[in-house]
Design a protein around this motif. Structure first.
Motif, PDB file in Angstrom:
ATOM      1  N   GLY A 319      -1.418  -3.877  -4.048  1.00  0.00           N
ATOM      2  CA  GLY A 319      -0.724  -2.598  -4.027  1.00  0.00           C
ATOM      3  C   GLY A 319      -0.435  -2.090  -2.628  1.00  0.00           C
ATOM      4  O   GLY A 319       0.220  -1.058  -2.470  1.00  0.00           O
ATOM      5  N   TYR A 320      -0.913  -2.811  -1.612  1.00  0.00           N
ATOM      6  CA  TYR A 320      -0.569  -2.503  -0.217  1.00  0.00           C
ATOM      7  C   TYR A 320       0.557  -3.458   0.176  1.00  0.00           C
ATOM      8  O   TYR A 320       0.315  -4.653   0.407  1.00  0.00           O
ATOM      9  CB  TYR A 320      -1.776  -2.703   0.695  1.00  0.00           C
ATOM     10  CG  TYR A 320      -2.824  -1.628   0.578  1.00  0.00           C
ATOM     11  CD1 TYR A 320      -2.862  -0.568   1.480  1.00  0.00           C
ATOM     12  CD2 TYR A 320      -3.769  -1.654  -0.439  1.00  0.00           C
ATOM     13  CE1 TYR A 320      -3.830   0.424   1.384  1.00  0.00           C
ATOM     14  CE2 TYR A 320      -4.739  -0.669  -0.555  1.00  0.00           C
ATOM     15  CZ  TYR A 320      -4.766   0.366   0.363  1.00  0.00           C
ATOM     16  OH  TYR A 320      -5.717   1.348   0.254  1.00  0.00           O
ATOM     17  N   PRO A 321       1.790  -2.980   0.263  1.00  0.00           N
ATOM     18  CA  PRO A 321       2.942  -3.882   0.386  1.00  0.00           C
ATOM     19  C   PRO A 321       2.877  -4.869   1.548  1.00  0.00           C
ATOM     20  O   PRO A 321       3.182  -6.051   1.370  1.00  0.00           O
ATOM     21  CB  PRO A 321       4.120  -2.919   0.536  1.00  0.00           C
ATOM     22  CG  PRO A 321       3.676  -1.688  -0.184  1.00  0.00           C
ATOM     23  CD  PRO A 321       2.218  -1.574   0.099  1.00  0.00           C
ATOM     24  N   PHE A 322       2.487  -4.402   2.731  1.00  0.00           N
ATOM     25  CA  PHE A 322       2.514  -5.313   3.876  1.00  0.00           C
ATOM     26  C   PHE A 322       1.436  -6.386   3.752  1.00  0.00           C
ATOM     27  O   PHE A 322       1.686  -7.566   4.027  1.00  0.00           O
ATOM     28  CB  PHE A 322       2.342  -4.535   5.181  1.00  0.00           C
ATOM     29  CG  PHE A 322       2.567  -5.372   6.406  1.00  0.00           C
ATOM     30  CD1 PHE A 322       3.790  -5.978   6.638  1.00  0.00           C
ATOM     31  CD2 PHE A 322       1.552  -5.559   7.334  1.00  0.00           C
ATOM     32  CE1 PHE A 322       4.003  -6.759   7.775  1.00  0.00           C
ATOM     33  CE2 PHE A 322       1.754  -6.330   8.469  1.00  0.00           C
ATOM     34  CZ  PHE A 322       2.981  -6.931   8.688  1.00  0.00           C
ATOM     35  N   ALA A 323       0.240  -5.999   3.330  1.00  0.00           N
ATOM     36  CA  ALA A 323      -0.818  -6.991   3.119  1.00  0.00           C
ATOM     37  C   ALA A 323      -0.406  -7.978   2.035  1.00  0.00           C
ATOM     38  O   ALA A 323      -0.624  -9.194   2.164  1.00  0.00           O
ATOM     39  CB  ALA A 323      -2.128  -6.301   2.743  1.00  0.00           C
ATOM     40  N   ASP A 324       0.202  -7.484   0.973  1.00  0.00           N
ATOM     41  CA  ASP A 324       0.649  -8.374  -0.104  1.00  0.00           C
ATOM     42  C   ASP A 324       1.752  -9.311   0.376  1.00  0.00           C
ATOM     43  O   ASP A 324       1.795 -10.490  -0.002  1.00  0.00           O
ATOM     44  CB  ASP A 324       1.144  -7.550  -1.293  1.00  0.00           C
ATOM     45  CG  ASP A 324       0.012  -6.835  -2.021  1.00  0.00           C
ATOM     46  OD1 ASP A 324      -1.156  -7.212  -1.802  1.00  0.00           O
ATOM     47  OD2 ASP A 324       0.290  -5.896  -2.792  1.00  0.00           O
ATOM     48  N   ALA A 325       2.654  -8.798   1.217  1.00  0.00           N
ATOM     49  CA  ALA A 325       3.724  -9.645   1.753  1.00  0.00           C
ATOM     50  C   ALA A 325       3.138 -10.768   2.603  1.00  0.00           C
ATOM     51  O   ALA A 325       3.571 -11.925   2.514  1.00  0.00           O
ATOM     52  CB  ALA A 325       4.694  -8.804   2.577  1.00  0.00           C
ATOM     53  N   CYS A 326       2.142 -10.437   3.423  1.00  0.00           N
ATOM     54  CA  CYS A 326       1.505 -11.461   4.260  1.00  0.00           C
ATOM     55  C   CYS A 326       0.826 -12.522   3.401  1.00  0.00           C
ATOM     56  O   CYS A 326       0.942 -13.726   3.672  1.00  0.00           O
ATOM     57  CB  CYS A 326       0.493 -10.809   5.200  1.00  0.00           C
ATOM     58  SG  CYS A 326       1.236  -9.839   6.534  1.00  0.00           S
ATOM     59  N   MET A 327       0.119 -12.089   2.366  1.00  0.00           N
ATOM     60  CA  MET A 327      -0.570 -13.051   1.507  1.00  0.00           C
ATOM     61  C   MET A 327       0.427 -13.929   0.758  1.00  0.00           C
ATOM     62  O   MET A 327       0.260 -15.155   0.676  1.00  0.00           O
ATOM     63  CB  MET A 327      -1.475 -12.318   0.522  1.00  0.00           C
ATOM     64  CG  MET A 327      -2.282 -13.240  -0.379  1.00  0.00           C
ATOM     65  SD  MET A 327      -3.453 -14.287   0.539  1.00  0.00           S
ATOM     66  CE  MET A 327      -4.778 -13.104   0.831  1.00  0.00           C
ATOM     67  N   ARG A 328       1.475 -13.346   0.220  1.00  0.00           N
ATOM     68  CA  ARG A 328       2.461 -14.140  -0.522  1.00  0.00           C
ATOM     69  C   ARG A 328       3.186 -15.117   0.401  1.00  0.00           C
ATOM     70  O   ARG A 328       3.488 -16.251   0.008  1.00  0.00           O
ATOM     71  CB  ARG A 328       3.461 -13.214  -1.211  1.00  0.00           C
ATOM     72  CG  ARG A 328       2.844 -12.340  -2.292  1.00  0.00           C
ATOM     73  CD  ARG A 328       3.917 -11.515  -2.995  1.00  0.00           C
ATOM     74  NE  ARG A 328       3.346 -10.437  -3.785  1.00  0.00           N
ATOM     75  CZ  ARG A 328       4.058  -9.618  -4.558  1.00  0.00           C
ATOM     76  NH1 ARG A 328       5.374  -9.770  -4.643  1.00  0.00           N
ATOM     77  NH2 ARG A 328       3.471  -8.651  -5.242  1.00  0.00           N
TER      78      ARG A 328
END
Length: 507
Positions: A319-328
Protein backbone atom coordinates in the motif's frame (compact mmCIF):
# COMPACT_ATOMS: atom_id res chain seq x y z
CA UNK A 1 57.70 -35.30 -6.84
CA UNK A 2 58.77 -33.98 -10.27
CA UNK A 3 56.57 -31.27 -11.73
CA UNK A 4 55.76 -33.50 -14.71
CA UNK A 5 54.27 -36.10 -12.35
CA UNK A 6 51.85 -33.67 -10.75
CA UNK A 7 48.15 -34.03 -11.48
CA UNK A 8 46.57 -30.68 -10.71
CA UNK A 9 42.94 -29.69 -10.51
CA UNK A 10 41.64 -26.11 -10.51
CA UNK A 11 38.27 -25.92 -8.79
CA UNK A 12 36.15 -23.09 -10.17
CA UNK A 13 33.47 -21.65 -7.88
CA UNK A 14 32.47 -17.96 -7.94
CA UNK A 15 35.51 -17.09 -10.08
CA UNK A 16 34.39 -17.95 -13.61
CA UNK A 17 37.21 -16.35 -15.60
CA UNK A 18 40.66 -17.18 -16.96
CA UNK A 19 42.40 -13.81 -16.40
CA UNK A 20 43.53 -12.60 -12.97
CA UNK A 21 42.92 -16.13 -11.74
CA UNK A 22 45.84 -17.15 -9.56
CA UNK A 23 44.88 -20.83 -9.10
CA UNK A 24 44.73 -21.26 -12.88
CA UNK A 25 47.92 -19.25 -13.45
CA UNK A 26 49.84 -21.27 -10.83
CA UNK A 27 48.61 -24.56 -12.25
CA UNK A 28 49.39 -23.56 -15.83
CA UNK A 29 52.95 -22.68 -14.83
CA UNK A 30 53.43 -26.11 -13.20
CA UNK A 31 52.07 -28.51 -15.80
CA UNK A 32 48.88 -30.27 -16.95
CA UNK A 33 45.63 -29.23 -15.29
CA UNK A 34 42.03 -30.35 -14.87
CA UNK A 35 39.63 -27.38 -14.73
CA UNK A 36 36.52 -28.43 -12.78
CA UNK A 37 33.15 -26.88 -12.01
CA UNK A 38 30.58 -28.78 -9.95
CA UNK A 39 26.93 -27.72 -10.11
CA UNK A 40 25.56 -28.56 -6.67
CA UNK A 41 21.80 -29.28 -6.48
CA UNK A 42 21.91 -29.07 -2.69
CA UNK A 43 23.25 -25.52 -2.90
CA UNK A 44 20.62 -24.45 -5.42
CA UNK A 45 17.88 -25.77 -3.11
CA UNK A 46 18.88 -23.32 -0.35
CA UNK A 47 16.41 -20.55 0.61
CA UNK A 48 18.76 -17.75 -0.53
CA UNK A 49 19.32 -19.08 -4.07
CA UNK A 50 17.18 -18.75 -7.19
CA UNK A 51 16.85 -19.51 -10.87
CA UNK A 52 17.81 -15.97 -11.91
CA UNK A 53 21.10 -16.30 -10.03
CA UNK A 54 21.83 -19.61 -11.72
CA UNK A 55 21.02 -18.22 -15.17
CA UNK A 56 23.68 -15.55 -14.61
CA UNK A 57 26.13 -18.23 -13.48
CA UNK A 58 25.20 -20.42 -16.45
CA UNK A 59 25.96 -17.63 -18.91
CA UNK A 60 29.39 -17.17 -17.31
CA UNK A 61 29.99 -20.94 -17.38
CA UNK A 62 29.24 -21.10 -21.09
CA UNK A 63 31.78 -18.37 -21.80
CA UNK A 64 34.37 -19.90 -19.47
CA UNK A 65 33.95 -23.35 -20.99
CA UNK A 66 34.52 -21.99 -24.49
CA UNK A 67 37.61 -20.03 -23.44
CA UNK A 68 39.21 -22.94 -21.56
CA UNK A 69 38.71 -25.19 -24.56
CA UNK A 70 40.42 -22.59 -26.75
CA UNK A 71 43.34 -22.49 -24.29
CA UNK A 72 43.72 -26.27 -24.43
CA UNK A 73 42.07 -27.69 -21.30
CA UNK A 74 38.27 -28.11 -21.51
CA UNK A 75 36.19 -27.38 -18.42
CA UNK A 76 35.03 -30.58 -16.74
CA UNK A 77 31.45 -30.07 -15.56
CA UNK A 78 29.82 -32.38 -13.08
CA UNK A 79 26.60 -32.39 -11.05
CA UNK A 80 26.41 -33.42 -7.41
CA UNK A 81 28.55 -33.20 -4.29
CA UNK A 82 31.99 -31.62 -4.73
CA UNK A 83 33.63 -34.12 -2.38
CA UNK A 84 32.10 -37.06 -4.25
CA UNK A 85 33.20 -35.69 -7.63
CA UNK A 86 36.73 -34.98 -6.37
CA UNK A 87 36.90 -38.49 -4.94
CA UNK A 88 35.93 -40.02 -8.29
CA UNK A 89 38.50 -37.95 -10.17
CA UNK A 90 41.16 -38.81 -7.60
CA UNK A 91 40.48 -42.53 -7.98
CA UNK A 92 40.77 -42.19 -11.76
CA UNK A 93 43.90 -40.04 -12.10
CA UNK A 94 45.52 -39.68 -8.67
CA UNK A 95 45.32 -35.98 -7.85
CA UNK A 96 48.36 -34.40 -6.22
CA UNK A 97 47.16 -30.82 -5.87
CA UNK A 98 43.85 -28.91 -5.89
CA UNK A 99 43.95 -25.14 -6.34
CA UNK A 100 41.03 -22.80 -5.70
CA UNK A 101 40.05 -19.34 -4.60
CA UNK A 102 38.81 -18.73 -1.08
CA UNK A 103 35.05 -18.17 -1.03
CA UNK A 104 33.18 -16.02 1.47
CA UNK A 105 29.75 -17.50 0.90
CA UNK A 106 26.85 -18.57 3.05
CA UNK A 107 26.97 -21.10 5.89
CA UNK A 108 26.42 -23.99 3.46
CA UNK A 109 29.45 -23.14 1.30
CA UNK A 110 31.55 -22.63 4.45
CA UNK A 111 30.67 -26.18 5.53
CA UNK A 112 31.29 -27.57 2.03
CA UNK A 113 34.74 -25.99 1.86
CA UNK A 114 35.62 -27.49 5.24
CA UNK A 115 34.52 -30.89 3.92
CA UNK A 116 36.80 -30.46 0.89
CA UNK A 117 39.73 -29.63 3.17
CA UNK A 118 39.07 -32.77 5.22
CA UNK A 119 38.87 -34.87 2.07
CA UNK A 120 42.17 -33.50 0.78
CA UNK A 121 43.87 -34.03 4.13
CA UNK A 122 42.65 -37.62 4.37
CA UNK A 123 43.54 -38.36 0.73
CA UNK A 124 46.99 -36.78 0.96
CA UNK A 125 46.17 -34.12 -1.66
CA UNK A 126 47.62 -30.63 -1.29
CA UNK A 127 44.78 -28.07 -1.15
CA UNK A 128 45.94 -24.54 -1.96
CA UNK A 129 43.56 -21.57 -1.64
CA UNK A 130 44.21 -17.99 -2.73
CA UNK A 131 42.39 -14.75 -1.85
CA UNK A 132 39.63 -13.86 -4.30
CA UNK A 133 39.07 -10.26 -3.15
CA UNK A 134 40.72 -7.81 -0.79
CA UNK A 135 39.48 -10.08 2.00
CA UNK A 136 41.83 -11.49 4.63
CA UNK A 137 41.07 -14.94 6.01
CA UNK A 138 41.95 -15.43 9.66
CA UNK A 139 42.12 -11.69 10.32
CA UNK A 140 42.71 -11.15 14.04
CA UNK A 141 42.69 -7.37 14.15
CA UNK A 142 40.58 -5.10 11.94
CA UNK A 143 43.27 -2.43 12.29
CA UNK A 144 45.43 -4.54 9.98
CA UNK A 145 42.79 -5.04 7.31
CA UNK A 146 43.24 -1.79 5.36
CA UNK A 147 46.91 -2.31 4.55
CA UNK A 148 46.58 -6.03 3.89
CA UNK A 149 43.53 -5.59 1.67
CA UNK A 150 45.20 -2.75 -0.25
CA UNK A 151 48.24 -4.93 -0.91
CA UNK A 152 45.99 -7.49 -2.61
CA UNK A 153 43.98 -4.97 -4.61
CA UNK A 154 46.92 -2.82 -5.73
CA UNK A 155 48.82 -5.73 -7.23
CA UNK A 156 48.48 -5.77 -11.03
CA UNK A 157 45.92 -8.26 -12.39
CA UNK A 158 47.44 -11.54 -13.53
CA UNK A 159 47.40 -12.20 -17.28
CA UNK A 160 45.51 -15.09 -18.76
CA UNK A 161 47.70 -18.19 -19.31
CA UNK A 162 49.01 -18.35 -22.87
CA UNK A 163 47.92 -21.98 -23.10
CA UNK A 164 46.88 -24.92 -20.96
CA UNK A 165 47.72 -28.62 -21.07
CA UNK A 166 44.81 -30.90 -20.26
CA UNK A 167 45.55 -33.55 -17.63
CA UNK A 168 42.61 -35.78 -18.59
CA UNK A 169 40.61 -36.83 -21.61
CA UNK A 170 37.48 -37.42 -19.57
CA UNK A 171 34.22 -36.20 -21.15
CA UNK A 172 33.67 -32.54 -20.40
CA UNK A 173 30.01 -32.92 -19.49
CA UNK A 174 27.11 -30.58 -20.14
CA UNK A 175 26.20 -27.44 -18.24
CA UNK A 176 22.99 -28.41 -16.42
CA UNK A 177 19.73 -26.68 -17.12
CA UNK A 178 17.87 -24.94 -14.29
CA UNK A 179 15.34 -27.78 -14.40
CA UNK A 180 18.07 -30.36 -13.80
CA UNK A 181 18.97 -28.50 -10.60
CA UNK A 182 15.34 -28.34 -9.50
CA UNK A 183 15.03 -24.58 -9.91
CA UNK A 184 11.44 -23.40 -10.39
CA UNK A 185 10.25 -20.98 -13.05
CA UNK A 186 10.92 -17.30 -12.47
CA UNK A 187 9.14 -14.22 -13.82
CA UNK A 188 12.61 -12.77 -14.43
CA UNK A 189 13.18 -14.92 -17.49
CA UNK A 190 16.18 -13.01 -18.87
CA UNK A 191 18.25 -11.65 -16.00
CA UNK A 192 21.39 -9.63 -16.57
CA UNK A 193 24.15 -11.94 -17.86
CA UNK A 194 27.13 -12.67 -15.66
CA UNK A 195 29.71 -12.97 -18.44
CA UNK A 196 33.13 -11.43 -18.84
CA UNK A 197 32.12 -9.96 -22.18
CA UNK A 198 29.22 -8.13 -20.55
CA UNK A 199 31.49 -6.86 -17.75
CA UNK A 200 34.00 -5.38 -20.18
CA UNK A 201 31.20 -3.85 -22.25
CA UNK A 202 29.73 -2.28 -19.11
CA UNK A 203 33.07 -0.75 -18.15
CA UNK A 204 33.63 0.59 -21.66
CA UNK A 205 30.18 2.15 -21.89
CA UNK A 206 30.47 3.64 -18.39
CA UNK A 207 33.72 5.41 -19.29
CA UNK A 208 32.40 6.35 -22.75
CA UNK A 209 29.67 8.49 -21.22
CA UNK A 210 27.05 6.28 -19.60
CA UNK A 211 28.49 7.10 -16.18
CA UNK A 212 28.61 10.87 -16.71
CA UNK A 213 25.74 11.44 -14.26
CA UNK A 214 26.62 8.53 -11.99
CA UNK A 215 26.81 10.49 -8.75
CA UNK A 216 23.55 12.32 -9.32
CA UNK A 217 21.59 9.42 -10.79
CA UNK A 218 22.68 6.50 -8.62
CA UNK A 219 19.94 7.08 -6.03
CA UNK A 220 17.18 7.26 -8.64
CA UNK A 221 15.72 3.82 -9.46
CA UNK A 222 14.88 4.87 -13.02
CA UNK A 223 18.02 6.80 -13.99
CA UNK A 224 20.26 4.58 -11.89
CA UNK A 225 19.44 1.52 -13.97
CA UNK A 226 21.44 3.10 -16.79
CA UNK A 227 23.90 5.37 -14.97
CA UNK A 228 25.15 2.85 -12.39
CA UNK A 229 28.08 0.63 -13.33
CA UNK A 230 25.92 -2.54 -13.30
CA UNK A 231 29.07 -4.59 -12.63
CA UNK A 232 27.53 -6.37 -9.65
CA UNK A 233 26.34 -9.44 -11.60
CA UNK A 234 29.65 -10.30 -13.35
CA UNK A 235 31.46 -9.52 -10.09
CA UNK A 236 29.16 -11.99 -8.30
CA UNK A 237 29.85 -14.74 -10.85
CA UNK A 238 33.55 -13.88 -10.81
CA UNK A 239 33.66 -13.32 -14.57
CA UNK A 240 35.73 -10.24 -13.77
CA UNK A 241 37.80 -9.71 -10.65
CA UNK A 242 37.48 -6.72 -8.36
CA UNK A 243 41.15 -6.02 -9.07
CA UNK A 244 40.51 -5.90 -12.82
CA UNK A 245 37.59 -3.52 -12.33
CA UNK A 246 39.72 -1.24 -10.15
CA UNK A 247 42.59 -1.33 -12.66
CA UNK A 248 40.20 -0.27 -15.43
CA UNK A 249 38.93 2.60 -13.27
CA UNK A 250 42.43 3.86 -12.48
CA UNK A 251 43.41 3.66 -16.15
CA UNK A 252 40.32 5.66 -17.17
CA UNK A 253 40.92 8.15 -14.37
CA UNK A 254 44.39 8.98 -15.66
CA UNK A 255 43.41 9.81 -19.22
CA UNK A 256 40.79 12.03 -20.89
CA UNK A 257 37.35 10.47 -20.52
CA UNK A 258 33.75 11.29 -21.32
CA UNK A 259 32.84 11.06 -17.64
CA UNK A 260 34.08 13.38 -14.88
CA UNK A 261 36.85 12.15 -12.62
CA UNK A 262 34.49 12.52 -9.64
CA UNK A 263 32.23 9.83 -11.13
CA UNK A 264 35.16 7.44 -11.56
CA UNK A 265 36.35 8.19 -8.02
CA UNK A 266 32.87 7.37 -6.71
CA UNK A 267 32.93 4.04 -8.53
CA UNK A 268 36.40 3.28 -7.15
CA UNK A 269 35.13 4.04 -3.65
CA UNK A 270 32.21 1.64 -4.04
CA UNK A 271 34.44 -1.11 -5.38
CA UNK A 272 36.56 -0.80 -2.24
CA UNK A 273 33.43 -0.94 -0.05
CA UNK A 274 32.67 -4.28 -1.77
CA UNK A 275 35.62 -5.87 0.05
CA UNK A 276 34.96 -3.97 3.29
CA UNK A 277 31.56 -5.61 3.64
CA UNK A 278 32.64 -9.07 2.53
CA UNK A 279 35.32 -8.95 5.23
CA UNK A 280 32.56 -8.59 7.83
CA UNK A 281 30.95 -11.91 6.88
CA UNK A 282 34.37 -13.53 6.54
CA UNK A 283 35.20 -12.46 10.10
CA UNK A 284 31.77 -13.35 11.52
CA UNK A 285 29.88 -15.93 9.43
CA UNK A 286 27.16 -16.08 12.10
CA UNK A 287 25.75 -12.74 10.93
CA UNK A 288 23.84 -14.62 8.25
CA UNK A 289 21.65 -16.01 11.04
CA UNK A 290 22.13 -13.86 14.14
CA UNK A 291 22.10 -10.12 14.84
CA UNK A 292 25.62 -8.77 15.23
CA UNK A 293 24.73 -6.82 18.37
CA UNK A 294 23.63 -9.11 21.23
CA UNK A 295 20.92 -6.70 22.45
CA UNK A 296 19.25 -6.73 19.04
CA UNK A 297 19.49 -10.52 18.89
CA UNK A 298 17.70 -10.78 22.24
CA UNK A 299 14.98 -8.41 21.01
CA UNK A 300 14.29 -10.33 17.79
CA UNK A 301 10.80 -11.60 17.05
CA UNK A 302 10.87 -14.14 14.23
CA UNK A 303 8.50 -13.75 11.29
CA UNK A 304 6.63 -16.76 9.92
CA UNK A 305 6.94 -17.47 6.20
CA UNK A 306 3.17 -17.05 5.76
CA UNK A 307 2.90 -13.81 7.73
CA UNK A 308 0.41 -11.58 5.84
CA UNK A 309 2.50 -8.44 6.30
CA UNK A 310 5.62 -10.21 5.04
CA UNK A 311 3.72 -11.46 1.99
CA UNK A 312 2.32 -7.98 1.29
CA UNK A 313 5.82 -6.49 1.41
CA UNK A 314 7.37 -9.34 -0.59
CA UNK A 315 4.87 -9.07 -3.45
CA UNK A 316 4.76 -5.27 -3.67
CA UNK A 317 1.29 -5.00 -2.11
CA UNK A 318 2.05 -3.02 1.04
CA UNK A 319 0.00 0.00 0.00
CA UNK A 320 3.07 2.27 -0.06
CA UNK A 321 3.34 3.00 -3.80
CA UNK A 322 7.05 3.75 -4.07
CA UNK A 323 8.12 0.78 -1.95
CA UNK A 324 5.76 -1.45 -3.92
CA UNK A 325 7.12 -0.10 -7.22
CA UNK A 326 10.68 -0.90 -6.11
CA UNK A 327 9.73 -4.43 -5.07
CA UNK A 328 7.80 -5.14 -8.27
CA UNK A 329 10.66 -3.79 -10.36
CA UNK A 330 13.11 -6.02 -8.50
CA UNK A 331 10.87 -9.07 -8.93
CA UNK A 332 10.65 -8.47 -12.68
CA UNK A 333 14.25 -7.45 -13.44
CA UNK A 334 16.50 -8.90 -10.71
CA UNK A 335 18.20 -5.54 -10.09
CA UNK A 336 17.61 -2.44 -7.99
CA UNK A 337 19.88 0.46 -7.13
CA UNK A 338 21.56 0.49 -3.72
CA UNK A 339 19.50 3.22 -2.06
CA UNK A 340 16.23 1.51 -2.91
CA UNK A 341 17.55 -1.83 -1.65
CA UNK A 342 18.36 -0.12 1.63
CA UNK A 343 14.91 1.46 1.73
CA UNK A 344 13.13 -1.86 1.16
CA UNK A 345 15.06 -3.47 4.02
CA UNK A 346 14.62 -0.53 6.39
CA UNK A 347 10.92 -0.26 5.54
CA UNK A 348 10.33 -3.96 6.18
CA UNK A 349 11.99 -4.02 9.59
CA UNK A 350 11.25 -0.55 10.95
CA UNK A 351 7.83 0.30 9.51
CA UNK A 352 6.40 -3.20 9.21
CA UNK A 353 8.10 -4.79 12.22
CA UNK A 354 9.31 -7.84 10.27
CA UNK A 355 12.35 -9.94 11.18
CA UNK A 356 15.44 -9.04 9.19
CA UNK A 357 16.36 -12.60 8.22
CA UNK A 358 12.98 -13.45 6.70
CA UNK A 359 13.19 -10.28 4.61
CA UNK A 360 16.85 -10.83 3.81
CA UNK A 361 16.18 -14.29 2.40
CA UNK A 362 13.45 -12.95 0.12
CA UNK A 363 15.67 -10.17 -1.21
CA UNK A 364 18.60 -12.57 -1.65
CA UNK A 365 16.50 -14.73 -3.98
CA UNK A 366 15.44 -11.70 -6.00
CA UNK A 367 18.95 -10.27 -6.45
CA UNK A 368 20.60 -11.70 -9.55
CA UNK A 369 23.83 -10.26 -8.14
CA UNK A 370 23.43 -11.91 -4.72
CA UNK A 371 26.78 -11.79 -2.96
CA UNK A 372 26.40 -13.19 0.59
CA UNK A 373 29.35 -11.22 1.93
CA UNK A 374 27.74 -7.94 0.91
CA UNK A 375 24.12 -8.91 1.37
CA UNK A 376 24.01 -10.04 4.99
CA UNK A 377 26.14 -7.21 6.46
CA UNK A 378 23.96 -4.75 4.52
CA UNK A 379 20.77 -6.43 5.73
CA UNK A 380 21.96 -6.05 9.31
CA UNK A 381 23.10 -2.47 8.78
CA UNK A 382 19.89 -1.26 7.12
CA UNK A 383 17.71 -2.99 9.70
CA UNK A 384 19.62 -1.39 12.59
CA UNK A 385 21.09 -4.61 14.03
CA UNK A 386 24.76 -3.62 14.28
CA UNK A 387 24.76 -1.02 17.04
CA UNK A 388 27.60 0.81 15.29
CA UNK A 389 25.73 2.56 12.48
CA UNK A 390 23.30 5.44 12.79
CA UNK A 391 19.82 3.86 12.47
CA UNK A 392 18.27 4.87 9.16
CA UNK A 393 14.49 4.76 9.01
CA UNK A 394 13.77 5.43 5.35
CA UNK A 395 10.33 6.96 4.84
CA UNK A 396 9.00 5.40 1.60
CA UNK A 397 6.66 8.36 1.03
CA UNK A 398 9.51 10.86 1.25
CA UNK A 399 11.77 8.62 -0.84
CA UNK A 400 9.09 8.49 -3.52
CA UNK A 401 8.79 12.26 -3.57
CA UNK A 402 12.57 12.73 -3.64
CA UNK A 403 13.67 9.94 -5.98
CA UNK A 404 10.64 9.75 -8.28
CA UNK A 405 9.57 13.41 -8.52
CA UNK A 406 7.69 12.95 -11.80
CA UNK A 407 6.04 9.71 -10.69
CA UNK A 408 7.22 7.89 -13.83
CA UNK A 409 8.80 4.98 -11.96
CA UNK A 410 5.86 4.50 -9.60
CA UNK A 411 3.29 4.66 -12.40
CA UNK A 412 5.26 2.16 -14.46
CA UNK A 413 5.33 -0.50 -11.76
CA UNK A 414 2.09 0.29 -9.93
CA UNK A 415 -0.17 0.87 -12.94
CA UNK A 416 -3.36 0.71 -10.86
CA UNK A 417 -2.40 4.18 -9.57
CA UNK A 418 -1.48 5.62 -12.97
CA UNK A 419 -4.47 7.96 -13.09
CA UNK A 420 -3.90 9.50 -9.67
CA UNK A 421 -2.62 13.09 -9.67
CA UNK A 422 1.06 13.47 -8.80
CA UNK A 423 0.21 15.19 -5.51
CA UNK A 424 -1.50 12.01 -4.27
CA UNK A 425 0.58 9.36 -6.02
CA UNK A 426 2.71 8.51 -2.97
CA UNK A 427 -0.20 8.83 -0.52
CA UNK A 428 -3.17 7.33 -2.40
CA UNK A 429 -5.04 6.63 0.85
CA UNK A 430 -5.67 10.39 1.07
CA UNK A 431 -7.51 10.41 -2.26
CA UNK A 432 -11.26 10.95 -2.22
CA UNK A 433 -11.70 7.89 -4.43
CA UNK A 434 -11.21 5.72 -1.35
CA UNK A 435 -7.97 3.94 -2.20
CA UNK A 436 -7.16 1.06 0.19
CA UNK A 437 -5.17 1.95 3.30
CA UNK A 438 -1.55 0.77 3.59
CA UNK A 439 -0.78 -2.28 5.74
CA UNK A 440 0.41 0.01 8.56
CA UNK A 441 -0.33 3.64 9.37
CA UNK A 442 2.74 5.67 8.29
CA UNK A 443 2.84 7.97 11.33
CA UNK A 444 2.27 5.21 13.87
CA UNK A 445 4.79 2.94 12.12
CA UNK A 446 7.65 5.44 12.36
CA UNK A 447 6.76 6.29 15.96
CA UNK A 448 6.69 2.61 16.95
CA UNK A 449 9.96 1.90 15.13
CA UNK A 450 11.76 4.67 16.99
CA UNK A 451 10.34 3.45 20.28
CA UNK A 452 11.56 -0.12 19.63
CA UNK A 453 15.04 1.10 18.72
CA UNK A 454 15.21 3.40 21.74
CA UNK A 455 14.18 0.60 24.07
CA UNK A 456 16.90 -1.73 22.80
CA UNK A 457 19.59 0.95 22.75
CA UNK A 458 18.74 1.91 26.35
CA UNK A 459 19.71 -1.53 27.65
CA UNK A 460 22.59 -1.57 30.16
CA UNK A 461 25.85 -2.40 28.44
CA UNK A 462 24.58 -1.49 24.97
CA UNK A 463 27.39 0.98 24.31
CA UNK A 464 30.06 -1.43 25.52
CA UNK A 465 28.77 -4.15 23.20
CA UNK A 466 28.66 -1.64 20.32
CA UNK A 467 32.30 -0.78 20.90
CA UNK A 468 33.19 -4.47 20.68
CA UNK A 469 31.29 -4.77 17.38
CA UNK A 470 33.05 -1.67 16.06
CA UNK A 471 36.49 -3.04 16.94
CA UNK A 472 35.68 -6.16 14.95
CA UNK A 473 33.86 -4.69 11.95
CA UNK A 474 33.98 -0.89 11.88
CA UNK A 475 35.66 1.14 9.17
CA UNK A 476 38.84 2.69 10.50
CA UNK A 477 38.10 5.88 8.55
CA UNK A 478 35.10 6.55 10.81
CA UNK A 479 34.21 6.67 14.46
CA UNK A 480 31.45 4.77 16.23
CA UNK A 481 28.04 5.99 14.96
CA UNK A 482 29.72 8.80 13.01
CA UNK A 483 28.41 7.63 9.66
CA UNK A 484 25.24 9.57 8.97
CA UNK A 485 25.45 10.75 5.33
CA UNK A 486 23.61 14.05 5.89
CA UNK A 487 25.87 14.90 8.81
CA UNK A 488 28.96 14.04 6.77
CA UNK A 489 27.77 16.18 3.86
CA UNK A 490 27.06 19.09 6.21
CA UNK A 491 30.53 18.85 7.74
CA UNK A 492 32.15 18.69 4.30
CA UNK A 493 30.11 21.67 3.10
CA UNK A 494 31.06 23.70 6.17
CA UNK A 495 34.75 22.91 5.68
CA UNK A 496 34.55 23.93 2.01
CA UNK A 497 32.80 27.19 2.93
CA UNK A 498 35.40 27.98 5.58
CA UNK A 499 38.24 27.27 3.16
CA UNK A 500 36.74 29.64 0.58
CA UNK A 501 36.29 32.35 3.21
CA UNK A 502 39.87 32.02 4.35
CA UNK A 503 41.09 32.16 0.76
CA UNK A 504 39.08 35.33 0.16
CA UNK A 505 40.01 36.77 3.58
CA UNK A 506 36.30 36.98 4.45
CA UNK A 507 36.63 36.65 8.21
Amino acid sequence: MPVSAMVQLVWFKRDLRTADHRPLAEAAASGPVIPLYVAEPEYWALPDTSRRQYLAVRSALEALSLRLEQLGAPLIIRIGSVVEQLSRIHRAVGLTRILAHQETGNAWTFARDRAVRRFCRDAGIAFVEYPQFGVVRGLRNRDEWGARSAAILRAPPLPEPACLIAATRAPAGEIPTPEQLGLPEDVCGQPQPGTRQSALALLNSFFAGRGAHYRRAMSNPLAGADACSRLSVPLATGAISIREALAACYAARNKPAAVPRTAIDSLISRLHWHCHFIQKLESEPQMEHHSVHPAHERARVLTAADDPTLLAWATGRSGYPFADACMRSLIATGWLNFRMRAMLMSFAVHHLGLDWRACGLHLARLFTDYEPGIHWPQVQMQSGQTGINTPRIYNPVKQGLDQDPTGAFTRRWVPELAELPLALLQTPWLAEAGQPAPVVDPHHAIRDARARLSQVRAEPGYRTASEAVFRKHGSRTRRLEDDHPQRQRAIKKEKTTMAKRQLALEF
